[in-house]
Design a protein around this motif. Structure first.
Motif, short mmCIF file in Angstrom:
data_model
loop_
_atom_site.label_atom_id
_atom_site.label_comp_id
_atom_site.label_asym_id
_atom_site.label_seq_id
_atom_site.Cartn_x
_atom_site.Cartn_y
_atom_site.Cartn_z
N LEU A 150 0.82 -1.21 0.00
CA LEU A 150 0.00 0.00 0.00
C LEU A 150 0.86 1.27 0.00
N LEU A 151 2.02 1.22 0.65
CA LEU A 151 2.93 2.36 0.62
C LEU A 151 3.43 2.63 -0.80
N CYS A 152 3.77 1.56 -1.53
CA CYS A 152 4.21 1.74 -2.92
C CYS A 152 3.10 2.34 -3.77
N GLN A 216 -0.74 8.59 -16.58
CA GLN A 216 -1.55 7.41 -16.84
C GLN A 216 -0.89 6.15 -16.30
N GLU A 217 0.42 6.04 -16.46
CA GLU A 217 1.15 4.88 -15.94
C GLU A 217 1.10 4.83 -14.42
N LEU A 218 1.34 5.97 -13.79
CA LEU A 218 1.30 6.03 -12.33
C LEU A 218 -0.08 5.70 -11.79
N ASP A 219 -1.11 6.23 -12.45
CA ASP A 219 -2.48 5.97 -12.03
C ASP A 219 -2.81 4.49 -12.15
N ASN A 220 -2.39 3.89 -13.25
CA ASN A 220 -2.66 2.47 -13.48
C ASN A 220 -1.95 1.59 -12.47
N TRP A 221 -0.65 1.86 -12.26
CA TRP A 221 0.12 1.03 -11.33
C TRP A 221 -0.27 1.27 -9.88
N SER A 222 -0.62 2.49 -9.55
CA SER A 222 -1.09 2.77 -8.20
C SER A 222 -2.35 1.96 -7.89
N TYR A 223 -3.26 1.94 -8.83
CA TYR A 223 -4.51 1.18 -8.66
C TYR A 223 -4.24 -0.31 -8.56
N ARG A 224 -3.37 -0.82 -9.43
CA ARG A 224 -3.09 -2.25 -9.42
C ARG A 224 -2.36 -2.69 -8.15
N ILE A 225 -1.43 -1.87 -7.69
CA ILE A 225 -0.67 -2.22 -6.48
C ILE A 225 -1.57 -2.17 -5.25
N ILE A 226 -2.39 -1.12 -5.15
CA ILE A 226 -3.30 -1.01 -4.00
C ILE A 226 -4.34 -2.12 -4.03
N SER A 227 -4.79 -2.50 -5.23
CA SER A 227 -5.75 -3.59 -5.35
C SER A 227 -5.17 -4.91 -4.86
N PHE A 228 -3.86 -5.06 -4.95
CA PHE A 228 -3.20 -6.26 -4.42
C PHE A 228 -2.97 -6.14 -2.91
N ALA A 286 -6.14 9.76 -6.52
CA ALA A 286 -4.79 9.88 -5.99
C ALA A 286 -4.78 10.64 -4.66
N ILE A 287 -5.69 11.58 -4.49
CA ILE A 287 -5.77 12.33 -3.22
C ILE A 287 -6.11 11.38 -2.08
N ILE A 288 -7.05 10.46 -2.31
CA ILE A 288 -7.42 9.49 -1.27
C ILE A 288 -6.26 8.55 -0.97
N ALA A 289 -5.59 8.08 -2.02
CA ALA A 289 -4.44 7.18 -1.82
C ALA A 289 -3.31 7.89 -1.09
N SER A 290 -3.11 9.18 -1.37
CA SER A 290 -2.07 9.95 -0.68
C SER A 290 -2.39 10.08 0.80
N LEU A 291 -3.66 10.26 1.12
CA LEU A 291 -4.06 10.30 2.53
C LEU A 291 -3.75 8.96 3.19
#
Length: 319
Positions: A150-152, A216-228, A286-291
């Motif tokens: 989740l940190l990543c 777009q890459e950061l958004d995609n990978w952020s979502y995929r990593i958090i989903s895991f 991204a704002i929610i994930a940053s929180l």
């Protein structure tokens, strides 16, 4: 004595490997197309991974229990988890920006463990009765892995917000970030800027396009990593509840650690809900994930160091 020396050697070797990898990955801001730097950074992370693995195994053999019984060991395991995630994601995505996030994260977690924690808290001690359970490996391992994942994902979201902010012209200080971004994209950025106006516009257009592409890459990978990481967090909380019932006779005690773990779970549940149901993308999610990034650190460190509870093992209240 041999185990102690081995632990110290492996701990120092892994820290310097992470420092070297961090220096290399950030150095690629300027020399992004340098293949030697790409290979050197990856080698540094691989060496760090095996050194930390050796450290944890040595600790396990010497203490005769899985090395996750105190803050020092859990911080080292967090650093190991971040290096593991880096190697997996770099192999799957083959991108050039991942190490900028994961390498310093692993180095800071390692540095906190070896330099920030008092020596007396780094010693391996016998487990208290509550920790002498097979749930120790299941619960704590899953929780630390979920924190690392989740940190990543959260750091990717923070990077997304920073890049998005550089598009706003009312922030003069962002010119420095734009310059760094330009250096990241073009090795000969200064030469292109010195050319005629037409070429400068081409540079600006390409830079904006590359920013959009990276967002777009950061958004995609952020979502995929958090989903895991979210299912790992869920499993960790549920396994902790079962362990708590075995040890304390109750599944939930509203301990500060448990409360903040629930808050962390809710934050990332909201993130995933807004992504999948509301269709939020990029800046909004991204704002929610940053929180969530700050909530994780409160849950992992703040509660343990500052609050009194069943999970507290900090030294502030022991003085």
């Amino acid at each position: 004595m041999i185990f102690t020396i081995s632990e110290q050697v492996l701990a120092h070797a892994s820290f310097f490997s992470l420092f070297f990898a961090t220096f290399i990955y950030w150095g690629r801001f300027i020399h992004i197309n340098n293949k030697t730097l790409n290979i050197s950074g990856k080698i540094g992370m691989i060496i760090a991974y095996f050194c930390i693995t050796g450290f944890l195994l040595t600790r396990w053999i010497s203490s005769k229990h899985f090395p996750l019984s105190n803050l020092y060991e859990s911080s080292m395991f967090l650093s190991w988890s971040l290096t593991l995630i880096h190697l997996i994601l770099e192999n799957r995505s083959r991108n050039n920006w991942l190490g900028i996030i994961t390498a310093p994260s692993a180095m800071f977690a390692h540095g906190f463990a070896t330099l920030g924690i008092p020596k007396e808290m780094q010693e391996s001690l016998y487990l208290v009765p509550a920790l002498q359970s097979h749930w120790l490996m299941m619960h704590v391992t899953t929780m630390i892995l979920s924190y690392a994942t989740l940190l990543c994902g959260s750091l990717s979201a923070i990077a997304l917000l920073i890049i998005t902010a550089t598009k706003r012209e009312n922030f003069p200080t962002m010119n420095y970030i734009n310059l760094l971004f330009g250096l990241w994209i073009f090795k000969d950025y200064f030469e292109l800027l010195k050319s005629n106006v037409h070429e400068s516009r081409k540079v600006s257009s390409f830079t904006n396009f590359r920013k959009w592409q990276l967002i777009q890459e950061l958004d995609n990978w952020s979502y995929r990593i958090i989903s895991f990481g979210f299912p790992l967090l869920t499993i960790g909380i549920l396994s902790g509840a079962v362990w708590a019932n075995e040890s304390w006779g109750s599944y939930w005690n509203w301990d500060p650690k448990e409360t903040w773990a629930l808050i962390t779970w809710l934050i990332f549940a909201i993130y995933l809900h807004t992504r999948m149901i509301r269709g939020w993308h990029s800046k909004e999610s991204a704002i929610i994930a940053s929180l969530g990034f700050f909530i994780i650190w409160i849950c992992y460190l703040g509660v343990n160091l500052l609050a009194r509870g069943l999970h507290s093992y900090g030294w502030i209240f022991l003085k």
